[in-house]
Scaffold this motif. Structure first.
Motif, PDB file in Angstrom:
ATOM      1  N   VAL A 137      32.121  23.852  20.299  1.00  0.00           N
ATOM      2  CA  VAL A 137      32.465  25.242  20.019  1.00  0.00           C
ATOM      3  C   VAL A 137      31.280  25.981  19.405  1.00  0.00           C
ATOM      4  CG1 VAL A 137      33.929  26.721  18.582  1.00  0.00           C
ATOM      5  CG2 VAL A 137      34.926  24.797  19.807  1.00  0.00           C
ATOM      6  N   VAL A 138      30.597  25.352  18.461  1.00  0.00           N
ATOM      7  CA  VAL A 138      29.499  25.997  17.737  1.00  0.00           C
ATOM      8  C   VAL A 138      28.245  26.133  18.589  1.00  0.00           C
ATOM      9  CG1 VAL A 138      27.953  25.668  15.749  1.00  0.00           C
ATOM     10  CG2 VAL A 138      30.374  25.315  15.501  1.00  0.00           C
ATOM     11  N   SER A 139      28.113  25.303  19.612  1.00  0.00           N
ATOM     12  CA  SER A 139      26.880  25.298  20.398  1.00  0.00           C
ATOM     13  C   SER A 139      26.624  26.602  21.129  1.00  0.00           C
ATOM     14  CB  SER A 139      26.903  24.143  21.404  1.00  0.00           C
ATOM     15  OG  SER A 139      27.847  24.406  22.419  1.00  0.00           O
ATOM     16  N   GLY A 140      27.639  27.399  21.339  1.00  0.00           N
ATOM     17  CA  GLY A 140      27.449  28.670  22.021  1.00  0.00           C
ATOM     18  C   GLY A 140      27.679  28.589  23.512  1.00  0.00           C
ATOM     19  N   VAL A 148      34.027  20.193  29.131  1.00  0.00           N
ATOM     20  CA  VAL A 148      34.712  19.221  28.281  1.00  0.00           C
ATOM     21  C   VAL A 148      34.785  17.862  28.988  1.00  0.00           C
ATOM     22  CG1 VAL A 148      36.889  18.677  27.142  1.00  0.00           C
ATOM     23  CG2 VAL A 148      36.000  20.996  27.053  1.00  0.00           C
ATOM     24  N   THR A 149      35.014  17.871  30.299  1.00  0.00           N
ATOM     25  CA  THR A 149      35.078  16.623  31.051  1.00  0.00           C
ATOM     26  C   THR A 149      33.738  15.907  31.064  1.00  0.00           C
ATOM     27  OG1 THR A 149      36.787  17.560  32.459  1.00  0.00           O
ATOM     28  CG2 THR A 149      35.650  15.619  33.283  1.00  0.00           C
ATOM     29  N   VAL A 150      32.668  16.672  31.218  1.00  0.00           N
ATOM     30  CA  VAL A 150      31.334  16.069  31.242  1.00  0.00           C
ATOM     31  C   VAL A 150      30.946  15.540  29.864  1.00  0.00           C
ATOM     32  CG1 VAL A 150      28.887  16.616  31.527  1.00  0.00           C
ATOM     33  CG2 VAL A 150      30.531  17.392  33.221  1.00  0.00           C
ATOM     34  N   ALA A 151      31.383  16.229  28.818  1.00  0.00           N
ATOM     35  CA  ALA A 151      31.014  15.819  27.459  1.00  0.00           C
ATOM     36  C   ALA A 151      31.978  14.789  26.866  1.00  0.00           C
ATOM     37  CB  ALA A 151      30.951  17.043  26.547  1.00  0.00           C
ATOM     38  N   ALA A 152      33.112  14.539  27.502  1.00  0.00           N
ATOM     39  CA  ALA A 152      34.112  13.620  26.950  1.00  0.00           C
ATOM     40  C   ALA A 152      33.606  12.191  26.735  1.00  0.00           C
ATOM     41  CB  ALA A 152      35.351  13.610  27.838  1.00  0.00           C
ATOM     42  N   PRO A 153      32.687  11.660  27.568  1.00  0.00           N
ATOM     43  CA  PRO A 153      32.195  10.309  27.266  1.00  0.00           C
ATOM     44  C   PRO A 153      31.530  10.185  25.896  1.00  0.00           C
ATOM     45  CG  PRO A 153      31.684  10.850  29.527  1.00  0.00           C
ATOM     46  CD  PRO A 153      32.241  12.100  28.899  1.00  0.00           C
TER      47      PRO A 153
END
Length: 184
Positions: A137-140, A148-153
């Motif tokens: 959220v904070v990353s902008g 979210v799917t790519v970052a979920a790992p």
């Protein structure tokens, strides 16, 4: 009966009795390990999106859970500032999130003074997932389902790696408290 030379007696027992840990190790190992863990993802892979979890945050959680009274409550702020500078997140995000994590762990320990491995793992895992979401959220960046799917790992790796990192912290703590050897 032959008497032992006092120097020989100190060689036999001297490494085990009346030796204190090195003061520089006692003070620096927790902070240095957290800072090195914060820099580790940057040293391994430079990419547009981090592929590894926040090792610095996991190391902070592990130090706080393995040795509860070791890090002061305010330690999250300077260590978070270092992580912000190294990771490229907006400055102040890790300062705030690491400080809130330290306060939350303190509140959990005040409420539940008995602890076990499963409680520590659940607490650290839930904090790591919340930290992961807050960093997104904070990353902008725009939060899309694909993002979210790519970052979920990262979140899954954080949950699965906590026991390994806690074990590493226990070994670092043994090194931190090992006795200094003296040469006579």
């Amino acid at each position: 009966m032959e008497r032992l030379d006092p120097r020989a007696r100190s060689d036999i027992y001297g490494l085990r009795i009346n030796r204190a840990p090195a003061p520089w190790r006692v003070r620096s190992v927790p902070y240095a390990s957290i800072m090195l863990a914060s820099a580790l993802p940057v040293l391994l892979i430079a990419d547009t999106m981090p592929l590894t979890p926040s090792f610095g945050f996991l190391m902070l959680l592990a130090w706080r859970m393995v040795r509860p009274g070791l890090l002061p409550l305010w330690a999250g702020a300077p260590l978070g500032a270092f992580d912000d500078l190294v990771s490229g997140q907006p400055f102040g995000s890790a300062i705030l999130l690491w400080s809130l994590a330290m306060i939350a762990i303190e509140a959990i320990e005040a409420r539940f003074p008995w602890r076990g491995f499963w409680q520590d793992w659940f607490t650290a895992s839930s904090m790591a997932v919340v930290y992961w979401l807050a960093c997104l959220v904070v990353s902008g960046a725009s939060l899309t389902p694909e993002m979210v799917t790519v970052a979920a790992p990262q979140a899954l790796a954080s949950v699965l790696l906590y026991p390994v990192i806690a074990r590493l912290v226990a070994g670092l703590d043994r090194f931190r408290l090992s006795r200094a050897r003296t040469i006579d």
